[in-house]
Design a protein around this motif. Structure first.
Motif, PDB file in Angstrom:
ATOM      1  N   GLN A  12       0.814  -1.202   0.000  1.00 12.67           N
ATOM      2  CA  GLN A  12       0.000   0.000   0.000  1.00 12.67           C
ATOM      3  C   GLN A  12       0.858   1.266   0.000  1.00 12.67           C
ATOM      4  N   VAL A  13       2.141   1.106   0.307  1.00 13.54           N
ATOM      5  CA  VAL A  13       3.063   2.237   0.325  1.00 13.54           C
ATOM      6  C   VAL A  13       3.590   2.449  -1.083  1.00 13.54           C
ATOM      7  N   ASP A  14       3.685   3.715  -1.487  1.00 13.40           N
ATOM      8  CA  ASP A  14       4.183   4.026  -2.817  1.00 13.40           C
ATOM      9  C   ASP A  14       5.609   3.503  -3.000  1.00 13.40           C
ATOM     10  N   ALA A  15       5.906   2.968  -4.171  1.00 10.58           N
ATOM     11  CA  ALA A  15       7.226   2.379  -4.428  1.00 10.58           C
ATOM     12  C   ALA A  15       8.337   3.409  -4.330  1.00 10.58           C
ATOM     13  N   GLY A  16       8.022   4.659  -4.524  1.00 14.98           N
ATOM     14  CA  GLY A  16       9.047   5.685  -4.434  1.00 14.98           C
ATOM     15  C   GLY A  16       9.353   6.133  -3.019  1.00 14.98           C
ATOM     16  N   ASP A  17       8.514   5.715  -2.074  1.00 15.26           N
ATOM     17  CA  ASP A  17       8.718   6.103  -0.682  1.00 15.26           C
ATOM     18  C   ASP A  17       9.546   5.016   0.012  1.00 15.26           C
ATOM     19  N   THR A  18      10.849   5.208   0.038  1.00 15.09           N
ATOM     20  CA  THR A  18      11.745   4.199   0.625  1.00 15.09           C
ATOM     21  C   THR A  18      12.136   4.528   2.065  1.00 15.09           C
ATOM     22  N   SER A  19      11.605   5.616   2.615  1.00 15.46           N
ATOM     23  CA  SER A  19      11.930   6.028   3.992  1.00 15.46           C
ATOM     24  C   SER A  19      13.419   6.264   4.188  1.00 15.46           C
ATOM     25  N   GLY A  20      14.113   6.610   3.110  1.00 22.61           N
ATOM     26  CA  GLY A  20      15.547   6.879   3.225  1.00 22.61           C
ATOM     27  C   GLY A  20      16.396   5.646   3.411  1.00 22.61           C
ATOM     28  N   VAL A  21      15.864   4.478   3.073  1.00 18.54           N
ATOM     29  CA  VAL A  21      16.583   3.212   3.256  1.00 18.54           C
ATOM     30  C   VAL A  21      17.046   2.704   1.893  1.00 18.54           C
ATOM     31  N   SER A  22      18.326   2.378   1.797  1.00 15.62           N
ATOM     32  CA  SER A  22      18.863   1.818   0.555  1.00 15.62           C
ATOM     33  C   SER A  22      19.008   0.309   0.699  1.00 15.62           C
TER      34      SER A  22
ATOM     35  N   LEU B 183      18.609  -5.328   8.786  1.00 19.72           N
ATOM     36  CA  LEU B 183      18.487  -3.876   8.748  1.00 19.72           C
ATOM     37  C   LEU B 183      19.529  -3.208   9.635  1.00 19.72           C
ATOM     38  N   GLY B 184      20.025  -2.076   9.156  1.00 20.61           N
ATOM     39  CA  GLY B 184      20.822  -1.225  10.028  1.00 20.61           C
ATOM     40  C   GLY B 184      19.916  -0.539  11.031  1.00 20.61           C
ATOM     41  N   PRO B 185      20.464   0.017  12.110  1.00 22.15           N
ATOM     42  CA  PRO B 185      19.606   0.609  13.151  1.00 22.15           C
ATOM     43  C   PRO B 185      18.751   1.765  12.647  1.00 22.15           C
ATOM     44  N   THR B 186      19.309   2.631  11.795  1.00 23.81           N
ATOM     45  CA  THR B 186      18.527   3.746  11.261  1.00 23.81           C
ATOM     46  C   THR B 186      17.444   3.246  10.313  1.00 23.81           C
ATOM     47  N   ALA B 187      17.781   2.257   9.495  1.00 31.87           N
ATOM     48  CA  ALA B 187      16.795   1.689   8.573  1.00 31.87           C
ATOM     49  C   ALA B 187      15.640   1.041   9.333  1.00 31.87           C
ATOM     50  N   ALA B 188      15.938   0.318  10.400  1.00 32.37           N
ATOM     51  CA  ALA B 188      14.878  -0.313  11.197  1.00 32.37           C
ATOM     52  C   ALA B 188      13.966   0.731  11.815  1.00 32.37           C
ATOM     53  N   ARG B 189      14.561   1.819  12.312  1.00 34.40           N
ATOM     54  CA  ARG B 189      13.745   2.870  12.921  1.00 34.40           C
ATOM     55  C   ARG B 189      12.878   3.559  11.875  1.00 34.40           C
ATOM     56  N   ASN B 190      13.423   3.831  10.691  1.00 33.28           N
ATOM     57  CA  ASN B 190      12.639   4.497   9.647  1.00 33.28           C
ATOM     58  C   ASN B 190      11.505   3.618   9.128  1.00 33.28           C
ATOM     59  N   LEU B 191      11.718   2.318   9.132  1.00 41.30           N
ATOM     60  CA  LEU B 191      10.690   1.403   8.629  1.00 41.30           C
ATOM     61  C   LEU B 191       9.742   0.939   9.728  1.00 41.30           C
ATOM     62  N   GLY B 192       9.978   1.383  10.952  1.00 37.65           N
ATOM     63  CA  GLY B 192       9.082   1.028  12.051  1.00 37.65           C
ATOM     64  C   GLY B 192       9.266  -0.370  12.574  1.00 37.65           C
ATOM     65  N   ILE B 193      10.436  -0.974  12.360  1.00 38.74           N
ATOM     66  CA  ILE B 193      10.707  -2.319  12.872  1.00 38.74           C
ATOM     67  C   ILE B 193      11.440  -2.171  14.209  1.00 38.74           C
ATOM     68  N   THR B 194      10.732  -2.422  15.283  1.00 37.30           N
ATOM     69  CA  THR B 194      11.334  -2.297  16.612  1.00 37.30           C
ATOM     70  C   THR B 194      11.503  -3.636  17.303  1.00 37.30           C
ATOM     71  N   SER B 195      10.939  -4.689  16.746  1.00 34.30           N
ATOM     72  CA  SER B 195      11.025  -6.018  17.355  1.00 34.30           C
ATOM     73  C   SER B 195      10.944  -7.068  16.260  1.00 34.30           C
ATOM     74  N   LEU B 196      11.555  -8.207  16.522  1.00 30.86           N
ATOM     75  CA  LEU B 196      11.502  -9.325  15.572  1.00 30.86           C
ATOM     76  C   LEU B 196      10.571 -10.424  16.061  1.00 30.86           C
ATOM     77  N   ALA B 197       9.699 -10.064  16.999  1.00 34.51           N
ATOM     78  CA  ALA B 197       8.751 -11.052  17.516  1.00 34.51           C
ATOM     79  C   ALA B 197       7.845 -11.539  16.386  1.00 34.51           C
ATOM     80  N   PRO B 198       7.693 -12.850  16.215  1.00 29.52           N
ATOM     81  CA  PRO B 198       6.881 -13.382  15.103  1.00 29.52           C
ATOM     82  C   PRO B 198       5.389 -13.154  15.323  1.00 29.52           C
ATOM     83  N   HIS B 199       4.707 -12.995  14.218  1.00 28.37           N
ATOM     84  CA  HIS B 199       3.248 -12.865  14.235  1.00 28.37           C
ATOM     85  C   HIS B 199       2.690 -14.010  13.389  1.00 28.37           C
ATOM     86  N   ASN B 200       1.868 -14.855  14.049  1.00 22.95           N
ATOM     87  CA  ASN B 200       1.358 -16.067  13.394  1.00 22.95           C
ATOM     88  C   ASN B 200       2.507 -16.945  12.911  1.00 22.95           C
ATOM     89  N   GLY B 201       3.570 -16.988  13.718  1.00 28.27           N
ATOM     90  CA  GLY B 201       4.698 -17.855  13.389  1.00 28.27           C
ATOM     91  C   GLY B 201       5.648 -17.296  12.355  1.00 28.27           C
TER      92      GLY B 201
END
Length: 415
Positions: free
Chosen positions: A129-139, A173-191
């Motif tokens: 749902q996110v536009d392909a051009g919106d990379t949140s500054g992550v390469s 992910l690098g720490p800045t990339a994880a923060r920009n993409l909203g990944i704060t945990s690697l806890a599984p969802h539905n396995g």
């Protein structure tokens, strides 16, 4: 004819008059005279010493904070190692050979090597749902080789790159990339762990790296396996940069032969840099600014010295009666000079001591807030106290000489 003895000539005796020599003042007496007036008017003494305190404190702070920063940087480089080299093509349109990491690994002193390749046309998103051009500054980059030893990589969550960067569709992910993409945990969802859309393929996040000060470009990167990038993301397989670690004594030799090793036909098209040099250059810039503030501290110290001189001159005008009485009671010019000079030096020494305490507290507080080791250069402390004493001597010299030139009659007549 008998000669009589000539009468003796009697010299008139002085009527009990003797030449008076002023008694010598002991060190204790000199100090007592020096602090007597300061104790009588403590508020004036405190305000006069304040300028000296500010100047000395500023001098210590502008020397101590860069020294603490430098010590923290040295500790950081010692932990990370200063033996990393970065091999890169001068022109991004002509990438390095695909096996560049294997080539440099054959150099004897090289202990580990890894290579990365950028994929500028590949986006990374939380969902479709996110536009392909919106990379949140992550390469997105592909990586292979001994990443752990070469990057000194460590993960605060999940797996390290070499454990999840193979053929499987996984991403680290690098720490800045994880923060920009909203990944704060690697806890599984539905396995299933967190999923990211890399290009048009779903990849599982298997790790989040700690920050790497020597490689800030990787902090905002998403790292995928070399083979997975070729098979699923259309990666051509040519690296942009090769990172290597070599034994410290042979680092300059490795730096000299690396271009010809990576690209024997065009060694001039290859550049080799040392990431730790960038940090050293940053420290040099901070040191340059600290020199500016050190000049400002010297100006503040000068202003404080002028204030002390003004106070001592006014003190001479106010204390003419005291000077006249002391001269009438037998005090010599030298004793008057030493009294006023001691007052000025003691005043500046007290201000310098207070400035040292304030400066030390400032350096320690700032270093603690930045998690740096507190470093207080001894030359800065000694220089601050020494400059305070010199300032006091110079500031009090004129007033001391002026006070000693007053005769008892002049001092008492104008009182």
């Amino acid at each position: 004819m008998k000669l009589l003895p000539s009468p003796r000539r009697h010299r008139p005796r002085s009527a009990g008059l003797r030449t008076y020599t002023p008694a010598r003042l002991s060190v204790r007496d000199v100090l007592a005279l020096g602090v007597l007036r300061l104790r009588a008017r403590p508020m004036r003494a405190a305000l006069s010493a304040l300028g000296i305190s500010i100047g000395v404190a500023t001098m210590i702070v502008v020397v101590g904070i860069p020294a603490s920063s430098k010590a923290a940087l040295a500790e950081q480089l010692d932990r990370l190692g200063t033996n990393m080299l970065k091999v890169k093509a001068q022109d991004d349109r002509t990438p390095l050979p695909e096996q560049a990491d294997a080539m440099v690994a054959r150099i004897g002193p090289v202990t580990s090597a890894a290579e990365v390749g950028k994929m500028p046309n590949v986006s990374i998103r939380r969902n479709d749902q996110v536009d392909a051009g919106d990379t949140s500054g992550v390469s997105v980059i592909a990586a292979r080789g001994n990443l752990k030893d070469t990057f000194e990589a460590d993960a605060w969550a999940g797996a390290l790159p070499e454990q999840g960067a193979g053929r499987l569709p996984s991403v680290v992910l690098g720490p800045t990339a994880a923060r920009n993409l909203g990944i704060t945990s690697l806890a599984p969802h539905n396995g299933i762990g967190p999923q990211l859309l890399v290009g048009d393929k779903w990849f599982t996040v298997t790790g989040i790296l700690r920050s790497m000060p020597l490689l800030p470009e990787l902090d905002s990167a998403a790292i995928v396996g070399w083979q997975a990038a070729k098979e699923q993301l259309g990666f051509k397989g040519h690296p942009d940069t090769v990172y290597l670690r070599a034994r410290e004594p042979a680092l300059d030799d490795v730096r000299a032969v690396a271009p010809a090793t990576v690209d024997p036909q065009r060694p001039e098209a290859v550049t080799v840099s040392r990431p730790s040099d960038a940090l050293a250059a940053k420290q040099l810039t901070e040191t340059t600014f600290s020199s500016l503030f050190l000049g400002l501290a010297a100006v503040a110290l000068l202003v404080g010295g002028v204030g002390v001189a003004n106070t001592m001159i006014i003190s001479v005008l106010e204390r003419r009666t005291e000077i006249g009485l002391r001269r009438a009671l037998g005090a010599g010019r030298g004793q008057i000079r030493i009294q006023f000079l001691t007052e000025s030096v003691v005043l500046c020494l007290l201000g310098g001591g207070a400035g040292v305490l304030l400066g030390t507290a400032g350096v320690a507080g700032w270093a603690l807030s930045q998690s740096w080791p507190a470093v207080l250069p001894l030359p800065a402390v000694l220089g601050g106290l020494g400059s305070a004493v010199v300032t006091g001597a110079v500031a009090g010299l004129y007033s001391a000489v002026r006070a000693s030139r007053l005769t008892p009659t002049e001092a008492l007549a104008n009182a």
